[in-house]
Design a protein around this motif. Structure first.
Motif, PDB file in Angstrom:
ATOM      1  N   LEU A 157       0.838  -1.422   0.411  1.00  0.00           N
ATOM      2  CA  LEU A 157       0.104   0.292   0.106  1.00  0.00           C
ATOM      3  C   LEU A 157       0.599   1.124  -0.028  1.00  0.00           C
ATOM      4  CD1 LEU A 157      -2.952   1.005   0.621  1.00  0.00           C
ATOM      5  CD2 LEU A 157      -2.374   0.886   2.666  1.00  0.00           C
ATOM      6  N   LEU A 158       2.066   1.339   0.445  1.00  0.00           N
ATOM      7  CA  LEU A 158       2.980   2.429   1.296  1.00  0.00           C
ATOM      8  C   LEU A 158       3.653   2.567  -0.524  1.00  0.00           C
ATOM      9  CD1 LEU A 158       3.737   1.702   4.694  1.00  0.00           C
ATOM     10  CD2 LEU A 158       1.888   4.234   3.653  1.00  0.00           C
ATOM     11  N   ALA A 159       4.218   1.457  -0.968  1.00  0.00           N
ATOM     12  CA  ALA A 159       5.125   1.153  -1.985  1.00  0.00           C
ATOM     13  C   ALA A 159       5.486   2.514  -3.024  1.00  0.00           C
ATOM     14  CB  ALA A 159       5.046   0.096  -2.935  1.00  0.00           C
ATOM     15  N   HIS A 160       4.013   2.706  -3.689  1.00  0.00           N
ATOM     16  CA  HIS A 160       4.257   4.282  -4.376  1.00  0.00           C
ATOM     17  C   HIS A 160       4.153   5.402  -4.101  1.00  0.00           C
ATOM     18  CE1 HIS A 160      -0.022   3.523  -4.352  1.00  0.00           C
ATOM     19  NE2 HIS A 160      -0.170   4.427  -4.400  1.00  0.00           N
ATOM     20  N   ASP A 161       3.667   5.556  -2.600  1.00  0.00           N
ATOM     21  CA  ASP A 161       3.830   7.116  -1.833  1.00  0.00           C
ATOM     22  C   ASP A 161       2.513   7.486  -1.792  1.00  0.00           C
ATOM     23  OD1 ASP A 161       4.885   8.522   0.638  1.00  0.00           O
ATOM     24  OD2 ASP A 161       6.362   9.371  -0.634  1.00  0.00           O
ATOM     25  N   PRO A 162       1.762   6.505  -1.817  1.00  0.00           N
ATOM     26  CA  PRO A 162       0.405   7.691  -1.723  1.00  0.00           C
ATOM     27  C   PRO A 162       0.497   8.352  -0.497  1.00  0.00           C
ATOM     28  CG  PRO A 162      -0.447   5.091  -1.034  1.00  0.00           C
ATOM     29  CD  PRO A 162       1.055   5.140  -1.171  1.00  0.00           C
ATOM     30  N   GLN A 163      -0.409  10.029  -0.815  1.00  0.00           N
ATOM     31  CA  GLN A 163      -0.758  10.691  -0.198  1.00  0.00           C
ATOM     32  C   GLN A 163      -2.318   9.778   0.639  1.00  0.00           C
ATOM     33  OE1 GLN A 163      -2.409  14.404  -1.971  1.00  0.00           O
ATOM     34  NE2 GLN A 163      -1.288  15.502  -0.508  1.00  0.00           N
ATOM     35  N   VAL A 164      -2.818   9.532  -0.146  1.00  0.00           N
ATOM     36  CA  VAL A 164      -4.437   9.162   1.029  1.00  0.00           C
ATOM     37  C   VAL A 164      -4.093   7.495   1.125  1.00  0.00           C
ATOM     38  CG1 VAL A 164      -6.857   9.088   1.676  1.00  0.00           C
ATOM     39  CG2 VAL A 164      -5.656  11.080  -0.265  1.00  0.00           C
ATOM     40  N   LEU A 165      -4.789   6.983   1.944  1.00  0.00           N
ATOM     41  CA  LEU A 165      -4.629   5.373   2.569  1.00  0.00           C
ATOM     42  C   LEU A 165      -6.052   4.728   3.036  1.00  0.00           C
ATOM     43  CD1 LEU A 165      -1.765   4.458   4.514  1.00  0.00           C
ATOM     44  CD2 LEU A 165      -1.561   5.126   2.461  1.00  0.00           C
ATOM     45  N   MET A 166      -6.645   4.629   2.091  1.00  0.00           N
ATOM     46  CA  MET A 166      -8.476   3.457   1.877  1.00  0.00           C
ATOM     47  C   MET A 166      -8.326   2.848   2.347  1.00  0.00           C
ATOM     48  SD  MET A 166     -10.213   6.178  -0.525  1.00  0.00           S
ATOM     49  CE  MET A 166     -10.386   8.026  -1.271  1.00  0.00           C
ATOM     50  N   MET A 167      -8.530   2.189   3.476  1.00  0.00           N
ATOM     51  CA  MET A 167      -8.523   1.020   4.159  1.00  0.00           C
ATOM     52  C   MET A 167      -9.746   0.070   4.291  1.00  0.00           C
ATOM     53  SD  MET A 167      -4.882   1.533   6.408  1.00  0.00           S
ATOM     54  CE  MET A 167      -4.502  -0.381   6.447  1.00  0.00           C
ATOM     55  N   ASP A 168     -10.382  -1.031   3.576  1.00  0.00           N
ATOM     56  CA  ASP A 168     -11.337  -1.721   3.958  1.00  0.00           C
ATOM     57  C   ASP A 168     -11.172  -3.277   4.723  1.00  0.00           C
ATOM     58  OD1 ASP A 168     -13.853  -2.654   3.650  1.00  0.00           O
ATOM     59  OD2 ASP A 168     -14.688  -2.595   1.641  1.00  0.00           O
ATOM     60  N   GLU A 169     -11.381  -2.515   5.056  1.00  0.00           N
ATOM     61  CA  GLU A 169     -11.248  -3.985   6.946  1.00  0.00           C
ATOM     62  C   GLU A 169     -10.201  -4.613   7.212  1.00  0.00           C
ATOM     63  OE1 GLU A 169     -14.915  -5.660   8.852  1.00  0.00           O
ATOM     64  OE2 GLU A 169     -16.191  -5.687   6.719  1.00  0.00           O
ATOM     65  N   PRO A 170      -9.055  -3.965   6.690  1.00  0.00           N
ATOM     66  CA  PRO A 170      -8.052  -5.185   6.677  1.00  0.00           C
ATOM     67  C   PRO A 170      -7.125  -5.191   7.598  1.00  0.00           C
ATOM     68  CG  PRO A 170      -7.037  -2.553   7.027  1.00  0.00           C
ATOM     69  CD  PRO A 170      -8.599  -2.786   6.954  1.00  0.00           C
ATOM     70  N   PHE A 171      -7.797  -5.045   8.660  1.00  0.00           N
ATOM     71  CA  PHE A 171      -7.139  -6.587   9.743  1.00  0.00           C
ATOM     72  C   PHE A 171      -8.519  -7.294  10.329  1.00  0.00           C
ATOM     73  CE2 PHE A 171      -4.929  -2.488  10.479  1.00  0.00           C
ATOM     74  CZ  PHE A 171      -3.768  -3.269   9.790  1.00  0.00           C
ATOM     75  N   GLY A 172      -9.547  -7.805   9.579  1.00  0.00           N
ATOM     76  CA  GLY A 172     -10.921  -7.314   9.956  1.00  0.00           C
ATOM     77  C   GLY A 172     -11.071  -9.535  10.296  1.00  0.00           C
TER      78      GLY A 172
END
Length: 261
Positions: A157-172
């Motif tokens: 998710l962080l590899a291309h250094d995005p400004q905004v992270l959108m996470m859909d129940e990533p640890f659910g």
């Protein structure tokens, strides 16, 4: 120390009267109804609400994966119509390619976006270190536990250094202990990177623990019932869960959702 994002006035995301209607065999189905909000740069926002209330639909619209039916949506002043390189998405399952090593999975966004190879090699090593997977770069996904796969997902998710992270129940899908560990990891990374995060969860306690503000959504048609500011100190540790103010925020959201009468 209170995270600066909570006090910034720079709005990075603006949504006005967002509505989503699906055509079905039995007629139109309103998934989202007239939702308006602003999200500040560096803020950690959680979306909570019952199943089927449109949390994931809203996230897909924010990420440019799905079109809204009505309303306006902009990120950094630009209208959102398609996926954007400054927005990263992460889902409940890590969706790793089994034939690629962990290192190769993390590098994938950079390859798709044709970013500088040597920068990406360096960044991948830094990310492996950041998510606690040093020494696992040459392993394959089927050699990792669920929690470790989600760490890879977080690094990718962080590899291309995005400004905004959108996470859909990533640890659910993780067990409670692993989920707690991942929440602490996510907060540590967020504090270090100052990204803007929009995080979908069914878990009210998780939302309160992580967030600057919680957006509470109603059952379908999904509307914004209210926005609760989580004015609890940072950095946060699991000790916060013993704080009466934490419990108060949890019960306030439960009342907004109508699960406490």
């Amino acid at each position: 120390m209170q995270h600066q994002g909570a006090h910034m006035t720079t709005e990075i995301i603006q949504g006005t009267n967002i509505t989503k209607v699906y055509s079905t065999a039995t007629g139109p189905l309103v998934a989202l109804d007239d939702i308006s909000f602003g999200i500040n740069e560096g803020e950690f926002i959680s979306l909570v609400g019952p199943s089927g209330c449109g949390k994931s639909t809203l996230l897909s619209i924010l990420g440019g994966l799905e079109e809204k039916s009505l309303g306006k949506l902009s990120i950094s002043g630009e209208q959102v119509t398609t996926p954007r390189p400054d927005v990263g998405m992460m889902f409940q399952t890590s969706v790793l390619f089994p034939w690629r090593t962990i290192r190769e999975n993390i590098r994938l966004p950079g390859q798709i976006l044709k970013l500088d190879k040597s920068d990406q090699v360096e960044r991948t090593e830094a990310l492996l270190n950041m998510v606690g997977l040093n020494g696992f770069g040459e392993r394959y996904p089927d050699e990792l536990s669920g929690g470790m796969k989600q760490r890879v997902g977080l690094a990718r998710l962080l590899a291309h250094d995005p400004q905004v992270l959108m996470m859909d129940e990533p640890f659910g899908a993780l067990d409670e202990f692993t989920r707690e560990t991942m929440n602490l990891e996510l907060l540590r990374i967020w504090e270090a990177t100052k990204k803007t995060v929009i995080f979908v969860t069914h878990n009210i306690g998780e939302a309160v623990f992580l967030s600057d503000r919680v957006f509470v959504m109603t059952p379908r048609p999904g509307r914004l019932e209210g926005i609760l500011e989580i004015d609890l100190p940072r950095p946060r540790t699991t000790d916060l869960m013993r704080d009466p103010r934490y419990s108060e925020r949890v019960f306030e959201i439960r009342r907004m959702l109508g699960v406490d009468h």
